[in-house]
Scaffold this motif. Structure first.
Motif, PDB file in Angstrom:
ATOM      1  N   ASP A   1      77.040   2.036  15.449  1.00  0.00           N
ATOM      2  CA  ASP A   1      77.876   1.363  16.447  1.00  0.00           C
ATOM      3  C   ASP A   1      78.919   0.729  15.934  1.00  0.00           C
ATOM      4  OD1 ASP A   1      75.075   1.491  17.306  1.00  0.00           O
ATOM      5  OD2 ASP A   1      74.454  -0.316  15.657  1.00  0.00           O
ATOM      6  N   ALA A   2      78.965   0.754  14.389  1.00  0.00           N
ATOM      7  CA  ALA A   2      81.040   1.035  14.817  1.00  0.00           C
ATOM      8  C   ALA A   2      81.569   1.404  14.753  1.00  0.00           C
ATOM      9  CB  ALA A   2      81.035   0.429  12.883  1.00  0.00           C
ATOM     10  N   LEU A   3      82.503   1.766  15.810  1.00  0.00           N
ATOM     11  CA  LEU A   3      83.233   2.684  16.325  1.00  0.00           C
ATOM     12  C   LEU A   3      84.608   3.294  15.596  1.00  0.00           C
ATOM     13  CD1 LEU A   3      83.556   3.373  19.409  1.00  0.00           C
ATOM     14  CD2 LEU A   3      85.449   2.677  19.640  1.00  0.00           C
ATOM     15  N   VAL A   4      84.835   2.469  15.297  1.00  0.00           N
ATOM     16  CA  VAL A   4      85.494   2.675  14.417  1.00  0.00           C
ATOM     17  C   VAL A   4      84.981   4.012  13.134  1.00  0.00           C
ATOM     18  CG1 VAL A   4      85.176   1.597  11.860  1.00  0.00           C
ATOM     19  CG2 VAL A   4      87.529   2.839  12.773  1.00  0.00           C
ATOM     20  N   ASP A   5      83.739   3.452  12.641  1.00  0.00           N
ATOM     21  CA  ASP A   5      83.042   5.381  11.695  1.00  0.00           C
ATOM     22  C   ASP A   5      82.385   6.063  12.854  1.00  0.00           C
ATOM     23  OD1 ASP A   5      83.934   3.752  10.045  1.00  0.00           O
ATOM     24  OD2 ASP A   5      81.773   2.400  10.205  1.00  0.00           O
ATOM     25  N   THR A   6      82.159   6.235  14.494  1.00  0.00           N
ATOM     26  CA  THR A   6      81.687   6.963  14.926  1.00  0.00           C
ATOM     27  C   THR A   6      82.301   8.615  15.192  1.00  0.00           C
ATOM     28  OG1 THR A   6      82.936   6.338  17.010  1.00  0.00           O
ATOM     29  CG2 THR A   6      80.983   5.342  16.265  1.00  0.00           C
TER      30      THR A   6
END
Length: 303
Positions: free
Chosen positions: A199-204
């Motif tokens: 969910d966390a965009l920075v981790d995708t």
């Protein structure tokens, strides 16, 4: 100079403006109707208007839709690698556009599905070329011809995956087969989350990077917040240029086309993404998928 090549379907977009979508079984009236060359053509036209050499390798039909596609590509100097199919016309996508700029799609297939590994190979991809692949081409009957073609690519061809909503639906085995050949990922935030499961965009980007070819680059668009560029183990946020949108149709494809063209012309990824953000900002203020700006218009906007 490297070229921007595209394997995906070129379709005619029939855009009808509606006040709201009807309920199931209901009815509504369109306020206007416009026909444009859409699908892969938006990326290719955006790249050509930026100054790159662009080539379409998908199939196209014989009839009014095929004529519209060819005219649009030829008008902006995009080369067409394949010959027209005489047995069918090109398909179309009905786009219902609401006042909020939200879009709903209905696609009718045509000659664009009649492809083979040999027909794709007429693009003659060379090391350094940026070869675009759409997740929608991974449906049958275009899946196997595309996979066969990807297996024949010479080393050094950059495979650019635009997953679309479709890619997350495919089996993990198929996803991994494509991702192992992908060196550039470009998508919106929803698509990146769906495939990465995060969910966390920075981790995708890091999650996607683990499944991709070595030294891959990940670009994730996040609407009015801009985009994230991830390569060499770090991510950089590239701010957007928020505008009042009148039609978001084709904005993502405009972003991709301009960014790849800038890379073909020698820009680094961060500079390419900045100009792509500007191009997308201009595109959403115009109606229709052929709304990509020219290089001079992007220069003027950034100035």
């Amino acid at each position: 100079m490297p070229r921007v090549l595209h394997t995906a379907q070129a379709l005619v977009d029939i855009i009808v403006e509606v006040d709201a979508l009807p309920e199931r079984g209901g009815n509504t009236n369109a306020r206007s109707e416009q026909r444009y060359a859409g699908g892969a053509t938006t990326i290719l036209i955006s790249a050509a208007r930026t100054g790159a050499s662009a080539v379409h390798g998908g199939a196209h039909g014989t009839g009014p839709n095929g004529d519209l596609i060819r005219a649009a590509l030829e008008r902006d100097g995009v080369l067409i690698a394949d010959t027209p199919r005489t047995s069918a016309d090109t398909g179309y996508c009905l786009v219902m556009l609401e006042p909020t700029a939200e879009r709903t799609f209905l696609t009718v297939y045509g000659a664009e599905r009649d492809v083979t590994a040999e027909s794709f190979a007429r693009m003659d991809p060379q090391p350094g070329d940026l070869l675009c692949v759409s997740g929608y081409t991974l449906f049958e009957p275009t899946r196997e011809p595309l996979l066969q073609f990807l297996d024949t690519l010479p080393p050094g061809v950059e495979v650019v995956l635009d997953p679309g909503d479709a890619f997350a639906q495919f089996p993990r085995e198929l996803q991994d087969r494509v991702l192992s050949r992908t060196t550039v990922w470009t998508s919106n935030a929803h698509e990146a989350r769906a495939v990465s499961g995060i969910d966390a965009l920075v981790d995708t980007p890091l999650a996607l990077r683990r499944r991709m070819a070595p030294r891959s680059v990940i670009i994730v668009r996040d609407g009015s917040r801009g985009c994230l560029v991830f390569h060499h183990g770090r991510g950089t946020h590239i701010p957007a240029f928020p505008q009042r949108a009148v039609d978001t149709n084709g904005a993502g494809d405009t972003h991709t086309g301009v960014m790849l063209a800038e890379r073909a012309l020698g820009a680094d990824w961060e500079s390419a993404a900045t100009r792509a953000n500007a191009a997308a900002a201009i595109a959403v203020t115009r109606r229709g998928p052929e709304s990509a700006p020219t290089r001079a218009e992007v220069d003027e906007f950034l100035a």
